[in-house]
Design a protein around this motif. Structure first.
Motif, PDB file in Angstrom:
ATOM      1  N   ALA A   1       0.831  -1.201   0.000  1.00 22.58           N
ATOM      2  CA  ALA A   1       0.000   0.000   0.000  1.00 22.58           C
ATOM      3  C   ALA A   1       0.871   1.258   0.000  1.00 22.58           C
ATOM      4  N   VAL A   2       1.879   1.273   0.865  1.00 26.23           N
ATOM      5  CA  VAL A   2       2.767   2.441   0.940  1.00 26.23           C
ATOM      6  C   VAL A   2       3.551   2.592  -0.359  1.00 26.23           C
ATOM      7  N   LYS A   3       4.025   1.488  -0.894  1.00 26.58           N
ATOM      8  CA  LYS A   3       4.776   1.553  -2.162  1.00 26.58           C
ATOM      9  C   LYS A   3       3.892   2.065  -3.293  1.00 26.58           C
ATOM     10  N   PHE A   4       2.639   1.645  -3.311  1.00 25.10           N
ATOM     11  CA  PHE A   4       1.741   2.097  -4.374  1.00 25.10           C
ATOM     12  C   PHE A   4       1.481   3.594  -4.263  1.00 25.10           C
ATOM     13  N   ALA A   5       1.236   4.080  -3.039  1.00 28.59           N
ATOM     14  CA  ALA A   5       1.023   5.517  -2.847  1.00 28.59           C
ATOM     15  C   ALA A   5       2.238   6.309  -3.323  1.00 28.59           C
ATOM     16  N   LYS A   6       3.409   5.799  -3.006  1.00 28.52           N
ATOM     17  CA  LYS A   6       4.646   6.477  -3.416  1.00 28.52           C
ATOM     18  C   LYS A   6       4.794   6.463  -4.932  1.00 28.52           C
ATOM     19  N   SER A   7       4.376   5.374  -5.563  1.00 24.72           N
ATOM     20  CA  SER A   7       4.501   5.257  -7.018  1.00 24.72           C
ATOM     21  C   SER A   7       3.622   6.261  -7.757  1.00 24.72           C
ATOM     22  N   LEU A   8       2.572   6.748  -7.079  1.00 22.49           N
ATOM     23  CA  LEU A   8       1.674   7.723  -7.692  1.00 22.49           C
ATOM     24  C   LEU A   8       2.253   9.136  -7.669  1.00 22.49           C
ATOM     25  N   GLY A   9       3.342   9.302  -6.925  1.00 21.53           N
ATOM     26  CA  GLY A   9       3.943  10.622  -6.804  1.00 21.53           C
ATOM     27  C   GLY A   9       3.705  11.269  -5.458  1.00 21.53           C
ATOM     28  N   CYS A  10       3.092  10.533  -4.528  1.00 22.23           N
ATOM     29  CA  CYS A  10       2.835  11.054  -3.179  1.00 22.23           C
ATOM     30  C   CYS A  10       4.094  10.879  -2.324  1.00 22.23           C
ATOM     31  N   ASN A  11       4.607  11.983  -1.793  1.00 25.55           N
ATOM     32  CA  ASN A  11       5.806  11.891  -0.949  1.00 25.55           C
ATOM     33  C   ASN A  11       5.504  12.141   0.521  1.00 25.55           C
ATOM     34  N   ASP A  12       4.222  12.207   0.857  1.00 31.47           N
ATOM     35  CA  ASP A  12       3.790  12.409   2.241  1.00 31.47           C
ATOM     36  C   ASP A  12       2.762  11.328   2.554  1.00 31.47           C
ATOM     37  N   ILE A  13       3.221  10.235   3.154  1.00 30.21           N
ATOM     38  CA  ILE A  13       2.381   9.052   3.355  1.00 30.21           C
ATOM     39  C   ILE A  13       2.297   8.723   4.849  1.00 30.21           C
ATOM     40  N   GLU A  14       1.097   8.699   5.349  1.00 29.22           N
ATOM     41  CA  GLU A  14       0.869   8.329   6.747  1.00 29.22           C
ATOM     42  C   GLU A  14       0.340   6.903   6.800  1.00 29.22           C
ATOM     43  N   PHE A  15       0.885   6.128   7.714  1.00 30.52           N
ATOM     44  CA  PHE A  15       0.415   4.745   7.901  1.00 30.52           C
ATOM     45  C   PHE A  15      -0.062   4.552   9.328  1.00 30.52           C
ATOM     46  N   SER A  16      -1.229   3.913   9.455  1.00 28.56           N
ATOM     47  CA  SER A  16      -1.779   3.608  10.778  1.00 28.56           C
ATOM     48  C   SER A  16      -1.995   2.107  10.944  1.00 28.56           C
ATOM     49  N   PRO A  17      -1.420   1.511  11.999  1.00 28.69           N
ATOM     50  CA  PRO A  17      -1.759   0.134  12.357  1.00 28.69           C
ATOM     51  C   PRO A  17      -3.030   0.169  13.221  1.00 28.69           C
ATOM     52  N   GLU A  18      -4.169  -0.058  12.594  1.00 26.75           N
ATOM     53  CA  GLU A  18      -5.447   0.055  13.306  1.00 26.75           C
ATOM     54  C   GLU A  18      -5.464  -0.854  14.537  1.00 26.75           C
ATOM     55  N   ASP A  19      -6.008  -0.332  15.623  1.00 21.50           N
ATOM     56  CA  ASP A  19      -6.087  -1.049  16.905  1.00 21.50           C
ATOM     57  C   ASP A  19      -4.692  -1.337  17.466  1.00 21.50           C
ATOM     58  N   ALA A  20      -3.787  -0.380  17.247  1.00 17.73           N
ATOM     59  CA  ALA A  20      -2.417  -0.538  17.758  1.00 17.73           C
ATOM     60  C   ALA A  20      -2.394  -0.712  19.274  1.00 17.73           C
ATOM     61  N   GLY A  21      -3.347  -0.077  19.959  1.00 15.30           N
ATOM     62  CA  GLY A  21      -3.381  -0.163  21.417  1.00 15.30           C
ATOM     63  C   GLY A  21      -3.580  -1.566  21.950  1.00 15.30           C
ATOM     64  N   ARG A  22      -4.107  -2.467  21.112  1.00 15.82           N
ATOM     65  CA  ARG A  22      -4.291  -3.856  21.530  1.00 15.82           C
ATOM     66  C   ARG A  22      -3.443  -4.815  20.692  1.00 15.82           C
ATOM     67  N   SER A  23      -2.481  -4.260  19.944  1.00 15.75           N
ATOM     68  CA  SER A  23      -1.611  -5.089  19.103  1.00 15.75           C
ATOM     69  C   SER A  23      -0.389  -5.552  19.884  1.00 15.75           C
ATOM     70  N   GLU A  24       0.228  -6.626  19.422  1.00 23.95           N
ATOM     71  CA  GLU A  24       1.454  -7.127  20.037  1.00 23.95           C
ATOM     72  C   GLU A  24       2.616  -6.198  19.690  1.00 23.95           C
ATOM     73  N   PRO A  25       3.332  -5.681  20.680  1.00 22.30           N
ATOM     74  CA  PRO A  25       4.429  -4.750  20.389  1.00 22.30           C
ATOM     75  C   PRO A  25       5.432  -5.284  19.376  1.00 22.30           C
ATOM     76  N   GLU A  26       5.808  -6.552  19.489  1.00 22.02           N
ATOM     77  CA  GLU A  26       6.796  -7.106  18.575  1.00 22.02           C
ATOM     78  C   GLU A  26       6.306  -7.067  17.130  1.00 22.02           C
ATOM     79  N   PHE A  27       5.002  -7.296  16.944  1.00 21.90           N
ATOM     80  CA  PHE A  27       4.460  -7.224  15.580  1.00 21.90           C
ATOM     81  C   PHE A  27       4.442  -5.783  15.087  1.00 21.90           C
ATOM     82  N   LEU A  28       4.139  -4.845  15.981  1.00 21.77           N
ATOM     83  CA  LEU A  28       4.185  -3.434  15.591  1.00 21.77           C
ATOM     84  C   LEU A  28       5.593  -3.025  15.169  1.00 21.77           C
ATOM     85  N   TYR A  29       6.606  -3.474  15.915  1.00 22.84           N
ATOM     86  CA  TYR A  29       7.989  -3.153  15.530  1.00 22.84           C
ATOM     87  C   TYR A  29       8.243  -3.625  14.097  1.00 22.84           C
TER      88      TYR A  29
END
Length: 387
Positions: free
Chosen positions: A211-239
């Protein structure tokens, strides 16, 4: 005559011939909420037809000057004490039950948000409907190109799920702005991956990176990514997933407490651990997005700032789905009044500040309340009649 900040903020809401806090007809809202600080700031009509005209003094006009902010660069903030304010009133706020806005109302709110000085306006979810796409595009094309005298212009952001169609539509909607951003997300908690997405962790990482690579390929150089429900996610997976999206080109990592589940000390510790363990963390800006299900959205956002988050996502009046979001007026005024003394320990000197001009909080709040039909309680902090 000189006025206090609170008095000026109140005067911003008083139109000639009306009493303070009296609602104006819907069609005249723009006049009600607009103020020319070089001239009249309030007019009182007396019973004997006399008028008292209140004008701003030179000292008052200083209140309308925006505090200088670092030049906007995706993924970087030259001053580590500066906190970007990301307003999602027009996206998450509109998800409040019963809160519907026309395209014209969204444009007027976006202009008020720019006057307020928010760094990023999340204008909507463009793929949701043709109307939403058109509203986001109009804001990007108009508000996203209205440069203020101090050089400020807001970033205009569109939300998308982590798939090519959503990202393409979001980019098409915002690319007309001087500073466009695409915000993409995918769930990362075990319960969401297993029951909602029905994907393995490996598959989720692959989807996020693509998803991030595709956004960048369109010419977007400002890309925000959110891991939804990060507050209940496993820290190691978030890393793991956050390190991967940084390598793919993400510039802002937004950490959502999607269900409003975290305690302030818990959420702050999560931000701290992510900054310490994610590869490439020094190349991005960390952000918070806190829901208010337990009444802790503002506290969690400020705890995030204490631990190094330098973008805080919030909404006017705290509106949003379920119990709402972190309230912009609470977050901003907490930093304005305590930011210089109570945030040591993260990056920088610990003297945190924003580029928000508090004088415009009350008129923006009242515009959003009237247009959405969502009244706030009289004791509401900073903007309520008794606040």
């Amino acid at each position: 005559m000189k006025f206090s900040l609170a008095t000026l903020a109140t005067l911003c809401c008083v139109a000639p011939g009306t009493q303070a806090f009296a609602p104006a007809p819907r069609s005249s809202a723009l006049q009600q909420f607009t103020i020319n600080h070089n001239a009249v700031v309030g007019v009182t009509q007396h019973a004997d037809n006399r008028k008292t005209i209140l004008r701003s003094s030179a000292a008052d006009e200083a209140l309308y000057q925006r505090r200088p902010r670092p030049e906007y660069v995706p993924g970087k903030i030259s001053d580590p004490d500066y906190v970007r304010i990301f307003d999602t009133t027009l996206r998450d706020g509109e998800q409040s039950p019963g809160a519907t806005l026309t395209s014209t109302e969204k444009l007027e709110i976006a202009r008020m948000l720019a006057k307020l000085g928010v760094d990023i306006i999340e204008a909507g979810f463009p793929v949701a409907s043709p109307d939403d796409f058109n509203a986001v595009k109009q804001i990007a094309d108009v508000v996203g190109n209205e440069v203020f005298d101090d050089g400020y212009v807001p970033v205009i952001c569109g939300l998308s799920r982590a798939n090519p169609k959503d990202i393409q539509v979001a980019w098409d909607a915002v690319k007309g702005a001087k500073l466009p951003r695409v915000h993409t997300f995918i769930a990362t908690s075990p319960i969401h991956m297993e029951t909602k997405l029905k994907k393995t962790p490996d598959e989720v990482v692959e989807i996020a990176v693509n998803a991030v690579k595709f956004a960048k390929s369109l010419g977007c150089n400002d890309i925000e990514f959110s891991p939804e429900d990060a507050g209940r996610s496993e820290p190691e997976f978030l890393y793991r997933i956050l390190s991967a999206v940084i390598e793919a080109g993400a510039t802002t990592l937004n950490i959502p407490d999607t269900t409003g589940w975290n305690m302030p000390w818990e959420f702050g510790d999560l931000i701290k651990k992510l900054r310490e363990n994610v590869e490439g963390a020094d190349k991005v800006v960390f952000s918070t997005h806190c829901q208010n299900d337990l009444g802790l959205a503002t506290a969690n956002s400020l705890s995030g700032a204490l631990n190094g988050a330098r973008q805080l996502e919030c909404t006017i009046n705290g509106i949003g789905e379920r119990a709402g979001n972190a309230s912009l007026e609470e977050v901003v005024m907490a930093l304005a009044l305590r930011g210089a003394t109570h945030f040591k320990g993260g990056p920088g000197s610990g003297k945190l500040y924003t580029g928000i001009n508090p004088v415009h909080i009350t008129p923006t709040s009242k515009m959003v309340s009237e247009y959405t039909g969502m009244a706030f309680q009289p004791p509401k902090t900073k903007v309520g009649a008794k606040g």
